[in-house]
Design a protein around this motif. Structure first.
Motif, short mmCIF file in Angstrom:
data_model
loop_
_atom_site.label_atom_id
_atom_site.label_comp_id
_atom_site.label_asym_id
_atom_site.label_seq_id
_atom_site.Cartn_x
_atom_site.Cartn_y
_atom_site.Cartn_z
N LEU A 116 0.94 -1.20 -0.20
CA LEU A 116 0.10 0.01 0.05
C LEU A 116 0.86 1.23 -0.08
O LEU A 116 0.64 2.22 -0.67
CB LEU A 116 -0.69 -0.10 1.27
CG LEU A 116 -1.87 1.26 1.33
CD1 LEU A 116 -2.71 1.36 0.00
CD2 LEU A 116 -2.79 1.06 2.47
N LYS A 117 2.18 1.24 0.70
CA LYS A 117 2.83 2.39 0.82
C LYS A 117 3.35 2.72 -0.78
O LYS A 117 3.48 3.74 -1.16
CB LYS A 117 4.11 2.17 1.67
CG LYS A 117 4.93 3.52 1.74
CD LYS A 117 6.04 3.24 2.98
CE LYS A 117 6.72 4.59 3.16
NZ LYS A 117 6.42 5.78 2.45
N GLN A 118 4.01 1.49 -1.29
CA GLN A 118 4.20 1.66 -2.63
C GLN A 118 3.18 2.56 -3.30
O GLN A 118 3.28 3.16 -4.37
CB GLN A 118 4.65 0.28 -3.24
CG GLN A 118 6.05 0.00 -2.84
CD GLN A 118 6.47 -1.45 -3.25
OE1 GLN A 118 5.73 -2.05 -3.55
NE2 GLN A 118 7.79 -1.81 -2.62
N GLU A 119 1.93 1.79 -3.43
CA GLU A 119 0.86 2.50 -3.95
C GLU A 119 0.52 3.83 -3.95
O GLU A 119 0.32 4.72 -4.86
CB GLU A 119 -0.60 1.59 -3.80
CG GLU A 119 -1.35 1.10 -4.89
CD GLU A 119 -2.47 0.19 -4.38
OE1 GLU A 119 -3.71 0.95 -4.70
OE2 GLU A 119 -2.32 -0.49 -3.56
N ILE A 120 0.64 4.39 -2.60
CA ILE A 120 0.45 5.68 -2.17
C ILE A 120 1.61 6.29 -2.78
O ILE A 120 1.22 7.78 -3.24
CB ILE A 120 0.32 5.75 -0.67
CG1 ILE A 120 -1.06 5.02 -0.30
CG2 ILE A 120 0.60 7.33 -0.18
CD1 ILE A 120 -0.90 4.97 1.20
N ASP A 121 2.84 6.14 -2.66
CA ASP A 121 3.93 6.79 -3.16
C ASP A 121 3.84 7.10 -4.83
O ASP A 121 4.16 7.97 -5.25
CB ASP A 121 5.23 6.14 -2.93
CG ASP A 121 5.61 6.35 -1.47
OD1 ASP A 121 4.92 6.92 -0.77
OD2 ASP A 121 6.58 5.47 -0.87
N ALA A 122 3.39 6.09 -5.41
CA ALA A 122 3.10 6.16 -6.81
C ALA A 122 2.01 7.12 -7.19
O ALA A 122 2.20 7.80 -7.95
CB ALA A 122 2.91 4.76 -7.72
N TRP A 123 1.02 7.11 -6.36
CA TRP A 123 0.07 8.16 -6.65
C TRP A 123 0.13 9.39 -6.51
O TRP A 123 -0.18 10.31 -7.09
CB TRP A 123 -1.27 7.63 -5.87
CG TRP A 123 -2.57 8.66 -5.78
CD1 TRP A 123 -3.29 8.64 -6.52
CD2 TRP A 123 -2.51 9.57 -4.98
NE1 TRP A 123 -4.13 10.03 -6.56
CE2 TRP A 123 -3.80 10.33 -5.41
CE3 TRP A 123 -2.08 10.08 -3.52
CZ2 TRP A 123 -4.20 11.44 -4.57
CZ3 TRP A 123 -2.45 11.15 -3.12
CH2 TRP A 123 -3.51 11.83 -3.43
N ARG A 124 1.14 9.68 -5.24
CA ARG A 124 1.53 10.93 -5.00
C ARG A 124 2.17 11.37 -6.17
O ARG A 124 2.32 12.69 -6.73
CB ARG A 124 2.24 10.95 -3.81
CG ARG A 124 1.43 11.09 -2.62
CD ARG A 124 2.22 11.45 -1.04
NE ARG A 124 1.63 11.43 -0.08
CZ ARG A 124 1.43 10.86 1.02
NH1 ARG A 124 2.29 9.85 0.99
NH2 ARG A 124 0.49 11.10 1.88
N ALA A 126 2.42 10.53 -9.43
CA ALA A 126 1.40 10.73 -10.57
C ALA A 126 0.86 12.33 -10.10
O ALA A 126 0.85 12.90 -11.15
CB ALA A 126 0.67 9.62 -10.81
N ASP A 127 0.06 12.43 -9.06
CA ASP A 127 -0.66 13.57 -8.61
C ASP A 127 0.04 14.62 -8.81
O ASP A 127 -0.12 15.80 -9.18
CB ASP A 127 -1.17 13.19 -7.31
CG ASP A 127 -2.31 14.35 -6.97
OD1 ASP A 127 -3.11 14.51 -7.93
OD2 ASP A 127 -2.24 14.95 -6.08
N SER A 128 1.50 14.56 -8.25
CA SER A 128 2.42 15.80 -8.12
C SER A 128 2.62 16.23 -9.50
O SER A 128 3.04 17.42 -9.70
CB SER A 128 3.55 15.70 -7.41
OG SER A 128 4.22 14.76 -7.97
#
Length: 132
Positions: A116-124, A126-128
């Protein structure tokens, strides 16, 4: 249980590190903004359930159920729910129950949720990079 949760969150507001205080303050501002938007549009009843229906842009599974802030150090507790490490550690010190279900926790072990941390980091990331 809800009163315990509110007391825990209020206590965390005062004792929280700067980044957590900022997150709580930003959340309060988002709620006020959503409420104002609902009132201006004549929509909704002004109840909290209406306010939470409006999206913040953060996927719900990336939010800590205790603080409603985005997870940065997600861990899974014995109840199977994922929490931010600091707030759930504080909760477990004062309670032996799940903050989500109010059922007794089998143990106080917390397991890092690296996927989940990797998913969140990837989302962040992409979002940035997306335009405002």
């Amino acid at each position: 249980a809800m009163l315990d949760l509110q007391e825990a969150l209020l206590g965390r507001t005062c004792a929280a590190p700067e980044h957590e205080r900022r997150c709580i303050s930003e959340k309060q501002q988002r709620i006020q903004d959503r409420y104002a938007a609902l009132e201006a549009s004549g929509g909704g009843s002004g109840h909290a359930s209406d306010l939470t229906a409006a999206g913040s842009g953060v996927p719900a599974r990336f939010l800590d159920p205790l603080t409603q802030c985005p997870l940065t150090d997600p861990v899974t507790a014995a109840d199977g729910h994922v929490y931010e490490r600091g707030p759930i550690e504080a909760w477990i010190r004062n309670h032996k129950t799940s903050p989500v279900t109010n059922q007794p926790l089998a143990d106080s072990h917390l397991i890092p949720d690296t996927a989940l941390k990797q998913e969140i980091d990837a989302w962040r990331a992409a979002d940035s990079q997306s335009p405002p």
